[in-house]
Design a protein around this motif. Structure first.
Motif, PDB file in Angstrom:
ATOM      1  N   ALA A 320       0.832  -1.206   0.000  1.00 48.28           N
ATOM      2  CA  ALA A 320       0.000   0.000   0.000  1.00 48.28           C
ATOM      3  C   ALA A 320       0.863   1.251   0.000  1.00 48.28           C
ATOM      4  N   HIS A 321       1.958   1.211   0.754  1.00 50.20           N
ATOM      5  CA  HIS A 321       2.862   2.363   0.806  1.00 50.20           C
ATOM      6  C   HIS A 321       3.507   2.603  -0.554  1.00 50.20           C
ATOM      7  N   VAL A 322       3.847   1.530  -1.267  1.00 48.63           N
ATOM      8  CA  VAL A 322       4.443   1.663  -2.596  1.00 48.63           C
ATOM      9  C   VAL A 322       3.474   2.343  -3.554  1.00 48.63           C
ATOM     10  N   VAL A 323       2.215   1.852  -3.586  1.00 47.12           N
ATOM     11  CA  VAL A 323       1.224   2.438  -4.496  1.00 47.12           C
ATOM     12  C   VAL A 323       0.997   3.908  -4.152  1.00 47.12           C
ATOM     13  N   TRP A 324       0.933   4.213  -2.869  1.00 46.51           N
ATOM     14  CA  TRP A 324       0.725   5.598  -2.453  1.00 46.51           C
ATOM     15  C   TRP A 324       1.903   6.481  -2.877  1.00 46.51           C
ATOM     16  N   MET A 325       3.125   5.996  -2.686  1.00 46.50           N
ATOM     17  CA  MET A 325       4.298   6.785  -3.051  1.00 46.50           C
ATOM     18  C   MET A 325       4.380   6.970  -4.566  1.00 46.50           C
ATOM     19  N   LEU A 326       4.061   5.933  -5.327  1.00 44.33           N
ATOM     20  CA  LEU A 326       4.052   6.069  -6.783  1.00 44.33           C
ATOM     21  C   LEU A 326       2.992   7.074  -7.224  1.00 44.33           C
ATOM     22  N   TYR A 327       1.837   7.027  -6.561  1.00 40.64           N
ATOM     23  CA  TYR A 327       0.753   7.959  -6.874  1.00 40.64           C
ATOM     24  C   TYR A 327       1.179   9.397  -6.580  1.00 40.64           C
ATOM     25  N   VAL A 328       1.759   9.622  -5.407  1.00 43.99           N
ATOM     26  CA  VAL A 328       2.211  10.970  -5.039  1.00 43.99           C
ATOM     27  C   VAL A 328       3.336  11.421  -5.964  1.00 43.99           C
ATOM     28  N   ARG A 329       4.225  10.497  -6.320  1.00 49.79           N
ATOM     29  CA  ARG A 329       5.333  10.841  -7.218  1.00 49.79           C
ATOM     30  C   ARG A 329       4.812  11.317  -8.569  1.00 49.79           C
ATOM     31  N   MET A 330       3.812  10.630  -9.103  1.00 46.41           N
ATOM     32  CA  MET A 330       3.254  11.032 -10.396  1.00 46.41           C
ATOM     33  C   MET A 330       2.546  12.373 -10.311  1.00 46.41           C
ATOM     34  N   LEU A 331       1.792  12.584  -9.221  1.00 50.28           N
ATOM     35  CA  LEU A 331       1.128  13.875  -9.054  1.00 50.28           C
ATOM     36  C   LEU A 331       2.153  15.001  -8.936  1.00 50.28           C
ATOM     37  N   ALA A 332       3.238  14.741  -8.208  1.00 56.05           N
ATOM     38  CA  ALA A 332       4.276  15.760  -8.053  1.00 56.05           C
ATOM     39  C   ALA A 332       4.937  16.084  -9.380  1.00 56.05           C
ATOM     40  N   SER A 333       5.089  15.084 -10.243  1.00 63.11           N
ATOM     41  CA  SER A 333       5.706  15.334 -11.548  1.00 63.11           C
ATOM     42  C   SER A 333       4.770  16.092 -12.482  1.00 63.11           C
ATOM     43  N   ILE A 334       3.463  16.062 -12.193  1.00 64.81           N
ATOM     44  CA  ILE A 334       2.489  16.777 -13.029  1.00 64.81           C
ATOM     45  C   ILE A 334       2.272  18.199 -12.530  1.00 64.81           C
ATOM     46  N   PHE A 335       2.010  18.329 -11.237  1.00 61.75           N
ATOM     47  CA  PHE A 335       1.649  19.637 -10.685  1.00 61.75           C
ATOM     48  C   PHE A 335       2.885  20.389 -10.213  1.00 61.75           C
ATOM     49  N   ASN A 336       3.697  20.811 -11.143  1.00 62.06           N
ATOM     50  CA  ASN A 336       4.801  21.716 -10.842  1.00 62.06           C
ATOM     51  C   ASN A 336       4.965  22.669 -12.012  1.00 62.06           C
ATOM     52  N   PHE A 337       5.820  23.630 -11.864  1.00 63.22           N
ATOM     53  CA  PHE A 337       5.940  24.679 -12.866  1.00 63.22           C
ATOM     54  C   PHE A 337       7.117  24.446 -13.813  1.00 63.22           C
ATOM     55  N   THR A 338       7.549  23.210 -13.909  1.00 60.84           N
ATOM     56  CA  THR A 338       8.591  22.886 -14.869  1.00 60.84           C
ATOM     57  C   THR A 338       7.973  22.683 -16.255  1.00 60.84           C
ATOM     58  N   LYS A 339       8.822  22.661 -17.244  1.00 60.42           N
ATOM     59  CA  LYS A 339       8.359  22.458 -18.615  1.00 60.42           C
ATOM     60  C   LYS A 339       7.672  21.107 -18.763  1.00 60.42           C
ATOM     61  N   GLY A 340       8.262  20.081 -18.147  1.00 59.28           N
ATOM     62  CA  GLY A 340       7.663  18.752 -18.228  1.00 59.28           C
ATOM     63  C   GLY A 340       6.316  18.677 -17.541  1.00 59.28           C
ATOM     64  N   GLY A 341       6.183  19.352 -16.392  1.00 57.98           N
ATOM     65  CA  GLY A 341       4.912  19.334 -15.678  1.00 57.98           C
ATOM     66  C   GLY A 341       3.811  20.026 -16.459  1.00 57.98           C
ATOM     67  N   MET A 342       4.109  21.188 -17.026  1.00 57.61           N
ATOM     68  CA  MET A 342       3.100  21.913 -17.799  1.00 57.61           C
ATOM     69  C   MET A 342       2.718  21.150 -19.062  1.00 57.61           C
ATOM     70  N   LYS A 343       3.685  20.443 -19.634  1.00 57.81           N
ATOM     71  CA  LYS A 343       3.380  19.602 -20.802  1.00 57.81           C
ATOM     72  C   LYS A 343       2.389  18.512 -20.427  1.00 57.81           C
ATOM     73  N   GLN A 344       2.592  17.885 -19.275  1.00 63.11           N
ATOM     74  CA  GLN A 344       1.682  16.823 -18.851  1.00 63.11           C
ATOM     75  C   GLN A 344       0.280  17.358 -18.597  1.00 63.11           C
ATOM     76  N   VAL A 345       0.178  18.507 -17.930  1.00 65.84           N
ATOM     77  CA  VAL A 345      -1.138  19.094 -17.656  1.00 65.84           C
ATOM     78  C   VAL A 345      -1.852  19.410 -18.961  1.00 65.84           C
ATOM     79  N   PHE A 346      -1.120  20.009 -19.894  1.00 62.96           N
ATOM     80  CA  PHE A 346      -1.741  20.374 -21.175  1.00 62.96           C
ATOM     81  C   PHE A 346      -2.234  19.134 -21.913  1.00 62.96           C
ATOM     82  N   MET A 347      -1.389  18.109 -22.001  1.00 63.46           N
ATOM     83  CA  MET A 347      -1.774  16.927 -22.774  1.00 63.46           C
ATOM     84  C   MET A 347      -2.910  16.171 -22.104  1.00 63.46           C
TER      85      MET A 347
END
Length: 640
Positions: A320-347
């Motif tokens: 359960a901790h693994v799934v939660w950490m993977l989930y939080v990791r993916m959200l963190a990679s999306i909701f940030n102001f980097t170029k990659g994060g904004m690309k993910q939000v847009f797509m």
């Protein structure tokens, strides 16, 4: 229980494997060239030490790391504190890190370390993150995006992801690859300090060692074509080779000098034969005399700084901790102001609505005449196909980094493919739901009434099922296909096949042979397309549509009112008396007779339910697919 001081020992290790890479067909059929890669390799290292494995390309350095990590079969003994080191024990206490390791590009340095998978969390983990960043000289770039790091910073961060878990053995494959001399010195010196501070035995490979890293290497192993030329403490290196008649010249780099001495010279046939004989003599000399000379008493290797230290962070966290950490990791990679994060939000959020906005621009002016049957059927077709293709494009573009990270972390036994897909679904489903509902709101006024809220919801859900189904199909293909462009082409080809077969728009079901008609039942497109067409063309507005402003089609009311009737009145332009007639022509078999509305195949609830059954079934199937053991040459392809 492994104590604070431990010994890693290899005794007479042999390993055979592929010595020349072959084609995919050769690998599948076993037709590649194999041979002995490691021959009677023995050496010892201790906690707190840095051991360098030196050798030219093809000497067996990487294979030796794989043997220690218990990833490949071997003969001989690999012992940790005198007990055989099993694969599970290695994964539970140690790590092997390739020089090509990939991190998630949208995260910062601090996020990468904080969201690494460890058993500890909270305050202890945050303190560990700060400590590792300070030890690896990364504190100044803590909030810098991974993609903006220098090669040296990136390499140190990859090492930090492992150090934060307190491994007792850390195997590093070419950690200084492509680094300039200053950064090579920095990385090796940091590793030497980390080995002593954390009580970790670090074993690294190097192809071109520099003289300035000599003081930081406690032990060195020279390999040539799988044979050991020397294995022992670095401080005994000069004395040993001097005693057998090969003293190092003054002002020479001893590490590189003896590496050249241990390398086959291929510049000419004569030099090749001469160097081969010389290396064979060095190997035999070391077996006869060297091992006794190079061994040091065990008490000399006790780590004072690490006495009483037991690894706390290493090991596998709970599921359960693994799934939660993977989930939080993916959200963190999306909701940030980097170029990659904004690309993910847009797509994830805006690609599908933008596509539907283009459809609206083309179809908004369509009037309610006889051609509306074809026009609005074309709109539904484009909506279905666009949903499939955009889902595939988004998945191929966005899933790649998570897949690469998975294939590296799964080798460490941290989590399975099912955990990765579960966390991916938890992240992607809300995004795709919001995007699909927003996109449907753009075109739905053309085919229906937005005030009918329930119909709009069902219409959106049908398209959403197609989006998720195409996403799962892309994930399945990407399990085997590394290149994103090829994966996209394969998915689009598969999608085109069942869209052409079962959409009912490009070709009517009445034109199919019986076996082709029944083949449509195993496609998602059949049920989604019938649902969307039925929900649109069941409306009374499609009854007795005129041909244009001057010609009506009132005479068709005198025709026989059966579901299989096709208009044949004197006005050839008036083809469809109602939406029911259009649906009958497009979605019934050539032997169909009766009222289509009385058959279960055209029931709205049935078709929407089966469409979602395909989607849920593909999600479950993928969970099993990602649990299947793959051939090593496929897994290695993703990790390289």
């Amino acid at each position: 229980m492994i104590g604070s001081d431990y010994t890693l020992e290899l005794c007479n290790v042999f390993h055979s494997g592929v010595v020349e890479p072959g084609s995919l067909f050769q690998r599948m059929t076993g037709g590649v060239k194999t041979g002995v890669i490691l021959k009677d390799v023995s050496f010892t290292t201790h906690s707190g030490e840095v051991t360098a494995i030196l050798g030219s390309k093809g000497s067996g350095k990487r294979a030796l790391l794989d043997v220690i990590a218990r990833r490949v079969p071997s003969q001989g003994l690999v012992l940790l504190d005198g007990a055989p080191l099993q694969p599970g024990a290695f994964r539970g206490t140690s790590a092997l890190l390739r020089h090509s390791a990939r991190l998630l590009p949208s995260l910062t340095v601090q996020q990468t370390l904080a969201l690494s998978l460890t058993k500890v969390s909270g305050y202890l983990k945050s303190q560990k993150v700060k400590q590792v960043m300070a030890d690896l000289a990364l504190s100044q770039v803590a909030h810098k995006c991974v993609t903006n790091l220098t090669k040296s910073e990136y390499r140190r961060l990859v090492i930090g992801v492992q150090l934060i878990r307190d491994p007792i053995i850390l195997l590093l494959d070419e950690p200084t690859w492509e680094l300039d001399p200053l950064n090579t010195y920095l990385v090796v010196s940091i590793l030497a300090n980390a080995a002593k501070k954390y009580g970790c035995a670090i074993v690294l490979t190097m192809e071109k060692p520099r003289s300035d890293v000599f003081p930081f290497l406690d032990r060195v192993v020279y390999l040539c074509l799988g044979d050991v030329v020397y294995a022992g403490p670095t401080r005994n290196l000069l004395d040993y080779f001097g005693s057998i008649g090969f003293p190092c010249p003054q002002l020479e780099n001893p590490l590189m000098y003896y590496l050249c001495l241990s390398t086959v010279d291929r510049r000419s046939r004569e030099r090749f034969i001469e160097s081969n004989h010389q290396i064979a003599a060095l190997v035999e000399k070391f077996k006869m005399e060297g091992q006794a000379l190079t061994q040091a008493p065990l008490h000399e290797h006790r780590s004072v700084m690490n006495q009483g230290k037991v690894p706390l962070s290493y090991g596998k966290p709970s599921g359960a901790h693994v799934v939660w950490m993977l989930y939080v990791r993916m959200l963190a990679s999306i909701f940030n102001f980097t170029k990659g994060g904004m690309k993910q939000v847009f797509m994830r959020l805006f690609c599908l609505p933008l596509y539907f906005l283009v459809l609206w621009a083309f179809y908004n002016e369509s009037a309610d005449y006889q051609r509306a049957f074809i026009t609005k059927s074309g709109l539904l077709f484009n909506a279905i196909v666009g949903t499939y293709f955009i889902s595939i494009m988004n998945t191929v573009c966005l899933f790649g980094p998570y897949r690469s990270r998975y294939y590296q972390e799964s080798q460490e036994g941290l989590y399975s493919g099912a955990s990765l897909l579960l966390s991916c679904n938890l992240v992607s489903l809300p995004f795709s739901l919001i995007s699909t509902f927003a996109a449907t709101a753009i075109i739905y006024p053309i085919v229906g009434d937005l005030t009918e809220g329930l119909d709009y919801i069902y219409f959106s859900l049908a398209l959403w099922s197609g989006y998720v189904f195409a996403e799962q199909q892309a994930l399945a293909v990407m399990m085997l296909v590394k290149n994103g462009l090829i994966a996209g082409i394969v998915n689009i080809y598969i999608t085109c096949v069942y869209v052409m077969l079962a959409s009912g728009v490009l070709r009517s079901y009445k034109g199919y042979e019986e076996w082709l008609y029944y083949l449509t039942y195993i496609t998602h497109t059949r049920y989604a397309s019938i649902f969307l067409h039925r929900s649109v063309f069941k409306q009374p507005a499609f009854n007795l549509l005129p041909y244009n402003d001057r010609e009506n089609c009132s005479s068709i009311t005198n025709l026989i009112q059966t579901s299989s009737t096709i208009n044949t009145n004197s006005n050839a332009n008036c083809r469809y008396p109602s939406g029911k007639a259009f649906l009958t022509e497009r979605f019934t078999s050539k032997n169909f007779a009766g009222d289509m509305y009385q058959t279960g195949d055209f029931n709205l609830d049935f078709n929407l339910g089966v469409a979602f059954a395909f989607t849920v079934g593909s999600m479950i199937l993928n969970k099993f697919l990602y649990l299947m053991p793959l051939p090593s040459y496929i897994k290695d392809k993703f990790r390289e």
